[in-house]
Design a protein around this motif. Structure first.
Motif, PDB file in Angstrom:
ATOM      1  N   GLY A  55       5.030 -10.607 -12.008  1.00 11.74           N
ATOM      2  CA  GLY A  55       4.782 -10.089 -10.663  1.00 11.74           C
ATOM      3  C   GLY A  55       6.061  -9.591 -10.009  1.00 11.74           C
ATOM      4  O   GLY A  55       7.095  -9.396 -10.648  1.00 11.74           O
ATOM      5  N   GLY A  56       5.982  -9.401  -8.692  1.00 10.89           N
ATOM      6  CA  GLY A  56       7.130  -8.934  -7.938  1.00 10.89           C
ATOM      7  C   GLY A  56       7.408  -7.458  -8.072  1.00 10.89           C
ATOM      8  O   GLY A  56       8.506  -6.994  -7.749  1.00 10.89           O
ATOM      9  N   ALA A  57       6.427  -6.684  -8.538  1.00 16.32           N
ATOM     10  CA  ALA A  57       6.633  -5.243  -8.691  1.00 16.32           C
ATOM     11  C   ALA A  57       6.711  -4.579  -7.319  1.00 16.32           C
ATOM     12  O   ALA A  57       5.983  -4.943  -6.395  1.00 16.32           O
ATOM     13  N   GLN A  58       7.583  -3.600  -7.195  1.00 14.63           N
ATOM     14  CA  GLN A  58       7.763  -2.861  -5.953  1.00 14.63           C
ATOM     15  C   GLN A  58       7.848  -1.371  -6.248  1.00 14.63           C
ATOM     16  O   GLN A  58       8.252  -0.971  -7.343  1.00 14.63           O
ATOM     17  N   VAL A  59       7.461  -0.605  -5.262  1.00 17.46           N
ATOM     18  CA  VAL A  59       7.558   0.851  -5.389  1.00 17.46           C
ATOM     19  C   VAL A  59       8.990   1.266  -5.084  1.00 17.46           C
ATOM     20  O   VAL A  59       9.457   1.135  -3.945  1.00 17.46           O
ATOM     21  N   GLN A  60       9.698   1.746  -6.097  1.00 20.30           N
ATOM     22  CA  GLN A  60      11.071   2.207  -5.936  1.00 20.30           C
ATOM     23  C   GLN A  60      11.107   3.725  -6.064  1.00 20.30           C
ATOM     24  O   GLN A  60      10.443   4.296  -6.938  1.00 20.30           O
ATOM     25  N   PRO A  61      11.858   4.407  -5.209  1.00 19.13           N
ATOM     26  CA  PRO A  61      11.947   5.876  -5.310  1.00 19.13           C
ATOM     27  C   PRO A  61      12.400   6.304  -6.694  1.00 19.13           C
ATOM     28  O   PRO A  61      13.408   5.826  -7.212  1.00 19.13           O
ATOM     29  N   GLY A  62      11.618   7.175  -7.293  1.00 21.16           N
ATOM     30  CA  GLY A  62      11.944   7.656  -8.629  1.00 21.16           C
ATOM     31  C   GLY A  62      11.438   6.781  -9.746  1.00 21.16           C
ATOM     32  O   GLY A  62      11.579   7.145 -10.911  1.00 21.16           O
ATOM     33  N   GLY A  63      10.846   5.631  -9.426  1.00 18.23           N
ATOM     34  CA  GLY A  63      10.347   4.730 -10.451  1.00 18.23           C
ATOM     35  C   GLY A  63       8.955   5.095 -10.903  1.00 18.23           C
ATOM     36  O   GLY A  63       8.327   6.049 -10.443  1.00 18.23           O
ATOM     37  N   PHE A  93      -2.963   8.908 -16.161  1.00 21.16           N
ATOM     38  CA  PHE A  93      -1.523   8.752 -15.952  1.00 21.16           C
ATOM     39  C   PHE A  93      -1.208   7.410 -15.295  1.00 21.16           C
ATOM     40  O   PHE A  93      -0.248   6.727 -15.677  1.00 21.16           O
ATOM     41  N   ALA A  94      -2.006   7.018 -14.297  1.00 18.35           N
ATOM     42  CA  ALA A  94      -1.765   5.749 -13.607  1.00 18.35           C
ATOM     43  C   ALA A  94      -1.905   4.563 -14.566  1.00 18.35           C
ATOM     44  O   ALA A  94      -1.085   3.631 -14.555  1.00 18.35           O
ATOM     45  N   ILE A  95      -2.921   4.601 -15.408  1.00 23.09           N
ATOM     46  CA  ILE A  95      -3.126   3.500 -16.355  1.00 23.09           C
ATOM     47  C   ILE A  95      -2.017   3.489 -17.412  1.00 23.09           C
ATOM     48  O   ILE A  95      -1.472   2.419 -17.754  1.00 23.09           O
ATOM     49  N   ALA A  96      -1.664   4.666 -17.930  1.00 19.99           N
ATOM     50  CA  ALA A  96      -0.614   4.729 -18.950  1.00 19.99           C
ATOM     51  C   ALA A  96       0.716   4.228 -18.401  1.00 19.99           C
ATOM     52  O   ALA A  96       1.426   3.443 -19.053  1.00 19.99           O
ATOM     53  N   GLU A  97       1.069   4.647 -17.184  1.00 17.32           N
ATOM     54  CA  GLU A  97       2.333   4.212 -16.594  1.00 17.32           C
ATOM     55  C   GLU A  97       2.305   2.720 -16.280  1.00 17.32           C
ATOM     56  O   GLU A  97       3.320   2.024 -16.432  1.00 17.32           O
ATOM     57  N   SER A  98       1.149   2.210 -15.851  1.00 17.88           N
ATOM     58  CA  SER A  98       1.039   0.776 -15.561  1.00 17.88           C
ATOM     59  C   SER A  98       1.213  -0.054 -16.824  1.00 17.88           C
ATOM     60  O   SER A  98       1.883  -1.096 -16.810  1.00 17.88           O
ATOM     61  N   LEU A 117       6.100   3.403 -10.500  1.00 19.95           N
ATOM     62  CA  LEU A 117       5.074   3.229  -9.469  1.00 19.95           C
ATOM     63  C   LEU A 117       5.122   4.355  -8.449  1.00 19.95           C
ATOM     64  O   LEU A 117       4.082   4.766  -7.915  1.00 19.95           O
ATOM     65  N   ASP A 118       6.311   4.864  -8.177  1.00 21.89           N
ATOM     66  CA  ASP A 118       6.428   6.010  -7.278  1.00 21.89           C
ATOM     67  C   ASP A 118       5.751   7.234  -7.883  1.00 21.89           C
ATOM     68  O   ASP A 118       5.076   8.003  -7.187  1.00 21.89           O
ATOM     69  N   GLY A 119       5.906   7.407  -9.187  1.00 17.13           N
ATOM     70  CA  GLY A 119       5.231   8.511  -9.861  1.00 17.13           C
ATOM     71  C   GLY A 119       3.723   8.376  -9.812  1.00 17.13           C
ATOM     72  O   GLY A 119       2.997   9.357  -9.606  1.00 17.13           O
ATOM     73  N   ILE A 120       3.223   7.141 -10.006  1.00 15.24           N
ATOM     74  CA  ILE A 120       1.775   6.913  -9.910  1.00 15.24           C
ATOM     75  C   ILE A 120       1.269   7.264  -8.517  1.00 15.24           C
ATOM     76  O   ILE A 120       0.251   7.950  -8.351  1.00 15.24           O
ATOM     77  N   THR A 121       1.998   6.791  -7.509  1.00 16.58           N
ATOM     78  CA  THR A 121       1.590   7.035  -6.127  1.00 16.58           C
ATOM     79  C   THR A 121       1.470   8.522  -5.832  1.00 16.58           C
ATOM     80  O   THR A 121       0.461   8.987  -5.291  1.00 16.58           O
ATOM     81  N   ASP A 139       0.861  -1.165   0.000  1.00 17.74           N
ATOM     82  CA  ASP A 139       0.000   0.000   0.000  1.00 17.74           C
ATOM     83  C   ASP A 139       0.902   1.221   0.000  1.00 17.74           C
ATOM     84  O   ASP A 139       1.368   1.652   1.047  1.00 17.74           O
ATOM     85  N   PRO A 140       1.222   1.781  -1.180  1.00 26.24           N
ATOM     86  CA  PRO A 140       2.204   2.844  -1.249  1.00 26.24           C
ATOM     87  C   PRO A 140       1.712   4.175  -0.719  1.00 26.24           C
ATOM     88  O   PRO A 140       2.468   5.121  -0.674  1.00 26.24           O
TER      89      PRO A 140
END
Length: 434
Positions: A390-398, A351-356, A400-404, A4-5
């Motif tokens: 799978g195995g995706a993680q929220v990484q700073p600057g990545g 943006f979230a869908i495009a980045e995903s 998923l971080d941008g989506i969050t 839960d980012p």
């Protein structure tokens, strides 16, 4: 893994001021409070007794093949249901702008994560305050029922001496003269009615103290939410700037440098070897068109004109058509949401869908993606799922971080579920501006 980012939600979500909601007249509100207390005295007490019995049984069977654990888990869900009902009841009764009680988000995967989630919910302060208010309301309701019976008895007692002489039987086995019976009956009716109204007013005071947040608490929650949104907006803008710089530096800039060098070689050979110069010019022309395409895609990532002109459905259809992975698109949103109040929400969801989809194409090795978008409670909800590794993680600057941060800046929440081996799913919920 399940992540839960988003930061923990504030104790009370920002809500519109109470003055913006229509309040019932005071006499009607008192009558409704009395009726609800009477109903809780008759039914609520039984419901709470059942939960108390289940809690005792769960403790007694705690070490008997784990049966007690199952019962105790059921008690937690039952208590949450009671607390949710109590919050809704108080919000409707007093026209209070209360956000619904929500179950805490899971932060870890698997059965252990679920147990931890239930344990966190079992110590939720807002839930227990609502339960305490429910218990006090049940007690007050029981007293209200007794006072109702007292009023009925007083009415009959006031008219008891009609056609009689001497004395009549009063409360607690006493006897009163017939001439005093009407006065005692009237006093009993007045005292019972005053006690019922007093309990209704006391219930309002206790509810405001336990369930309805104070103005200071509302303002503090709004400040926390605004601070989180501002931080998310700043972080999202920084990540977007970094992404643009990276795309220009790693993509368009080398291609334009290559075009310049190719044209320089063609210029040198145009007199001595026209055929080779023509080939070089054709190569530079192809590279120029590729650079224009990259710039167009980069501009589309910054601002999507079709989103403003035709709405989220059309923008997502165009996005799915350009995806390298087959996308099943299911969009069902209220057309009235497409407007000034929902542009930020639409942009965040897009943006979230495009980045995903970009992440799925680059990293997940997925062969298919499914995108579902719905309008919910004056906002937008979207889910993107792929059948990758799978195995995706929220990484700073990545990504998923941008989506969050983009979703957080719009006042929404996002939830990532990506166990090893897949599938990966991302859910975002973004409210529209009122």
């Amino acid at each position: 893994m399940t992540t839960d980012p988003t930061p923990p939600p504030p104790a009370a979500a920002p809500v519109p001021p109470a003055a913006t909601r229509a309040a019932r007249p005071v006499p009607l509100r008192i009558v409704l409070t009395i009726l609800e207390l009477a109903a809780l005295g008759a039914v609520g007490t039984a419901a709470f007794a059942i939960l108390t019995t289940m809690f005792g049984v769960g403790l007694a069977l705690l070490f008997v093949f784990g049966i007690g654990v199952i019962v105790l888990l059921g008690v937690v869900y039952g208590l949450f249901g009671v607390a949710w009902f109590e919050v809704r009841r108080i919000a409707g009764l007093y026209s209070a702008p209360l956000p619904d009680l929500r179950w805490r988000e899971r932060t870890r995967p698997g059965f252990g994560g679920w147990l931890r989630n239930v344990a966190r919910q079992s110590v939720d302060g807002r839930m227990w305050r609502a339960i305490l208010n429910f218990v006090l309301a049940c007690i007050a309701g029981t007293v209200v029922l007794r006072l109702f019976w007292g009023i009925i008895w007083s009415i009959f007692f006031a008219f008891a001496p009609l056609g009689r002489e001497g004395s009549v039987e009063g409360p607690f086995g006493s006897y009163l003269g017939a001439e005093w019976a009407p006065l005692v009956g009237i006093v009993g009716v007045i005292a019972g009615a005053a006690g019922i109204v007093g309990l209704a007013l006391l219930h309002r005071v206790l509810s405001r103290a336990l369930v309805i947040p104070s103005r200071e608490a509302e303002l503090a929650a709004q400040v926390r939410t605004s601070t989180a949104q501002r931080a998310g907006a700043v972080r999202a803008a920084e990540l977007e700037r970094t992404r643009i710089e990276r795309d220009l530096h790693d993509g368009v800039q080398p291609r334009l440098v290559s075009v310049g060098m190719t044209l320089g070689l063609a210029k040198q050979k145009i007199d001595a070897d026209p055929t080779s110069a023509k080939v070089l010019i054709d190569e530079a022309h192809t590279s120029t068109k590729a650079a224009i395409t990259e710039l167009r895609q980069l501009a589309r990532g910054i601002h999507t004109s079709v989103l403003d002109d035709r709405g989220l459905d059309a923008a997502l259809s165009a996005l799915a058509g350009r995806s390298h992975i087959p996308v099943q698109l299911d969009v069902r949103i209220d057309p009235s949401l497409h407007g000034a109040g929902c542009r930020d929400a639409e942009a965040a969801v897009y943006f979230a869908i495009a980045e995903s989809l970009t992440n799925a194409a680059k990293h997940s090795r997925a062969s298919e993606c499914r995108v579902v978008v719905r309008s919910r409670a004056g906002g937008l909800w979207a889910r993107v799922e792929d059948n990758g590794l799978g195995g995706a993680q929220v990484q700073p600057g990545g990504g998923l971080d941008g989506i969050t941060n983009r979703v957080l800046a719009a006042g929404g929440t996002c939830r990532l579920d990506s166990p090893m081996g897949g599938p990966t799913s991302l859910e975002v919920t973004v409210p529209c501006a009122s």
